[in-house]
Each structure stands twice: as C-alpha cells, then as structure tokens.
Design an enzyme around this catalytic site. Structure first.
Site, short mmCIF file in Angstrom:
data_model
loop_
_atom_site.label_atom_id
_atom_site.label_comp_id
_atom_site.label_asym_id
_atom_site.label_seq_id
_atom_site.Cartn_x
_atom_site.Cartn_y
_atom_site.Cartn_z
N ASP A 1 8.89 -2.90 -4.91
CA ASP A 1 7.48 -2.50 -4.79
C ASP A 1 7.14 -1.33 -5.70
O ASP A 1 6.12 -1.33 -6.40
CB ASP A 1 7.15 -2.13 -3.34
CG ASP A 1 7.56 -3.22 -2.35
OD1 ASP A 1 7.64 -4.39 -2.76
OD2 ASP A 1 7.80 -2.90 -1.17
N SER B 1 0.84 -1.19 0.00
CA SER B 1 0.00 0.00 0.00
C SER B 1 0.88 1.25 0.00
O SER B 1 0.53 2.27 -0.60
CB SER B 1 -0.92 0.00 1.21
OG SER B 1 -0.16 -0.08 2.40
#
Ligand code: GLA
Length: 396
Positions: free
Chosen positions: A186, A141
């Site tokens: 990421d 996230s």
C-alpha cells in the site's frame, strides 16, 4: 442512489481543505502542503509479505497534510475527519503512547526515527490533515495518510530518505504502531505511483517499474464497488493467512513462498495439508499472474488482461478464501455485464471489488451491481470510477 459514475476528484480541493483547516485550527497559514493517493491493487494479492510481485496504481482520491513549523519540540496533529487534536513532545512518541487516528501520523514520526532520523535536532510541527480517500473501503486510506506525512516530514526536516525507504517507514508505523501485520504494497503504491500507470513492484528486492496502463486510450476505465463490508487487518483473517503462508514456506524448506514456482506445486501438494496447499497455490499462481499481466499489457494492451483478473478473483475466493458474498456478487455481476475482467482488491474479508470496463458500459454495470445487491438483500454499495494517478508529492 449511491452511484457516482464519474471520477476526477479534485486534488486541489483536498489541498485547500488541508490548508483552510490548518488556518482555522492554528490561526496561521501552513508552510507547505503535501498529498498522497489511496491505491487500487490491479493484481497481486497477499503476495507482498511473501516476497512476491504486486501491481497497484494510485487513486485520484488523495490525503493532504498541511504543515507549519513550531519553535519547540511538540508535534500537534488535527484533521478534518475527527474533532480530536493531539499534542505530544517528540521525545514521548512511542508505539504505546499514541492511539486512535493520530497513531498513523505520529507512528510515522516514530518510524522515521527507526530509519535514522535524528529527532533530537529537529523542531516540532503542526499538522492538519484532510482526506478524500474513503475509510474502510480497502483503498488504503491509512497508507495515503502515512505516505503524505512521511514525505512531508522527510522534506521539511531534510532527512534525505528515498521513496522506497519512506514506504518502509509507513509499513513500520502500520505494523508496530497501528498493529496490522501488513506488507509493503500500500505504501509503495502511494509513494511510487504515476499518472496513467501501474507500479510493478518486486517486494523482495523492492525494485519497481512504472508500467503505462493506457486505459483511457483504450476506452477503458476501472469501476470500484465499495461493498461497505467492514474489514480490519489488525485482527482476524489477514494474520491467519499470513501465518499459513509462513507455515507453508517452512514445510517446503524455502525462505518465502516467492521461492516456490508453478512446477513445484505437485510436490507441495504431497507435503502440505489441503488447506495450507491451497493457500500456497494462491500465492504461487498469483505471482505468475502478476508477471503475466505486466507482460500481456506491454505486448497486447489492457483488453487482454481480463482473464488474469478473473482468475485472480477465483483463486482468492476458492484457494485463499478471503472473499465474501458481496465481493463475489460484485465481481460476477460485472463479468456478466461485459467487464473485461473483475476481482476483489486489497486484503479481503470486505472492502472493494474492481472491474476493468469499457467506458460505455459504466452506467449499465453500475445499475446491474446496485440491482443485484438490492435483490440479494445486501447493503447498498458505492460504485465509482477511478483514474490511475500520481503518487505522493508536494502541492504547495
Ligand atoms: C492489505 C495489506 C497489504 C497487502 C494486501 C493484500 O492491503 O495492507 O500489505 O498484503 O492487503 O494484497
């Protein structure tokens, strides 16, 4: 029941939550909306900071940022997930002057300047953020937030940075401002992902290749089991693993573990203590598994990559020791239920496991995982499917 069983999260919904939230907070419409996905790493764990290979894909759950221009040099950030609104002058944004969730977007502003953005000559912005990427699930996230903000500001301010550089911007924000010693995985996934494809990234050269996955075509889907076991990469095991890898590379006289190959392992075993050797063996074999996964996908299709996913999990459980009982149980239950392959994903010590499964088996494997967790007395996990989706983009 916490099983959702379906995916298809509506990206437009996240965008409208960002625009509507912007209107409510700031009393005008935004000038634009950008979004970026969370990620699942299909294979290649802890290889990124060892200059190795990774193979993630973008999630169909996104973080959106609505942006509006200002006439001064203030950056104001708000979000749908926190009552806090932060205003700060562009001159005053430093790694030490920001904290809490706003460290992510404001950290990106600071990091853009480290990559050459001339913040003295841009106007401030109002940002409002909305997200459907679960927090703390090991699905990045934070990278989704950093990547959406980095792309938005890059385009709005006309900075002209390319996506691999924006990934470095997000990573720098994470390392220096948030304080987690993480690699480039990421943010690269969030910025470079394409629908129905994985991003095969060489973390040394930062060359990347988009590899079609064809999961749906093959009747497969990816089931995510969010164990709700909390992990924090700013502290603890993640940094310790990174230190072991660096120590192993030093002892073997190489710049990074990328330079150690399978046939070097016997020599490494003689030089290193047992624990460091097992850490090194995970990285070396994991790099090979990423290469094998990409080749196998191309030559034989997704049904053929299961054994590599399973072997990756065993290596993380036994050699790198970053799994937890909940992740092992999710993986073992999915495997016993007929998954093509299963493994924990992300940094470890909690977060999520993934299983590549035949679509028809989703309900049975979901039920089996929920039952196994209940029987073991673990917290009820959230089980849902994900679809490999497009990376960061402007939506409106
Ligand atoms: C976390 C980090 C990444 C990577 C993975 C493990 O997600 O943010 O940089 O190291 O763990 O592969």
């Amino acid at each position: 029941m916490s099983s959702e069983g379906t995916s298809g999260h509506d990206a437009d919904h996240t965008d409208s939550a960002a625009s509507d939230g912007f209107l409510q907070r700031y009393g005008r419409r935004p000038a634009g909306v950008w979004s970026a996905p969370g990620r699942v790493n299909l294979i290649g764990e802890h290889t990124d900071y060892n200059d190795g290979f990774v193979f993630p894909f973008g999630l169909d759950r996104r973080t959106a940022v609505a942006l509006g221009d200002r006439h001064d040099q203030v950056v104001r950030v708000s979000s749908g997930f926190s009552p806090d609104e932060v205003s700060i002058h562009l001159d005053e944004i430093t790694p030490d002057s920001v904290a809490g969730w706003s460290a992510y977007p404001l950290g990106v502003v600071w990091a853009l300047a480290q990559f050459g953005a001339d913040l003295a000559h841009v106007r401030g912005v109002d940002l409002h953020i909305a997200s459907e990427v679960p927090v703390g699930a090991g699905l990045s996230s934070s990278a989704a937030l950093e990547s959406a903000v980095a792309l938005a500001l890059n385009e709005h301010w006309g900075l002209g940075l390319d996506r691999p550089t924006l990934a470095k911007v997000g990573q720098l924000a994470e390392n220096r401002v948030v304080g987690a010693p993480t690699g480039i995985l990421d943010q690269s996934a969030s910025l470079l992902a394409q629908a129905d494809a994985g991003v095969f990234l060489d973390c040394r050269s930062l060359d990347s290749d988009v590899i079609p996955l064809h999961f749906a075509e093959e009747g497969l889907t990816v089931l995510v089991v969010d164990t709700h076991v909390a992990h924090a990469h700013a502290t603890g095991g993640y940094a310790a693993r990174r230190a072991s890898c660096e120590q192993g590379a030093r002892a073997l006289g190489v710049e990074s573990l990328r330079d150690v190959h399978l046939d070097d392992l016997p020599r490494a075993e003689g030089v290193l203590d047992d624990e460091t050797f097992r850490r090194v063996r995970h990285i070396v074999t994991e790099n090979q598994r990423v290469l094998d996964t990409v080749r196998t996908l191309r030559e034989r299709g997704a049904h053929a990559i299961g054994a590599l996913l399973d072997a990756s999990h065993a290596s993380m459980r036994d050699d790198f020791e970053i799994s937890v009982p909940e992740l092992d149980l999710a993986v073992a239950t999915a495997q016993a239920g007929g998954a093509v392959g299963a493994r924990m994903t992300g940094g470890g010590f909690g977060g999520s496991a993934i299983a590549l499964v035949d679509v028809a088996l989703v309900p049975a494997i979901t039920e089996a995982v929920l039952a196994a967790f209940a029987a073991a007395g673990h917290r009820t996990p959230t089980v849902f499917t994900v679809t490999p989706s497009q990376g960061a983009r402007r939506d409106g």
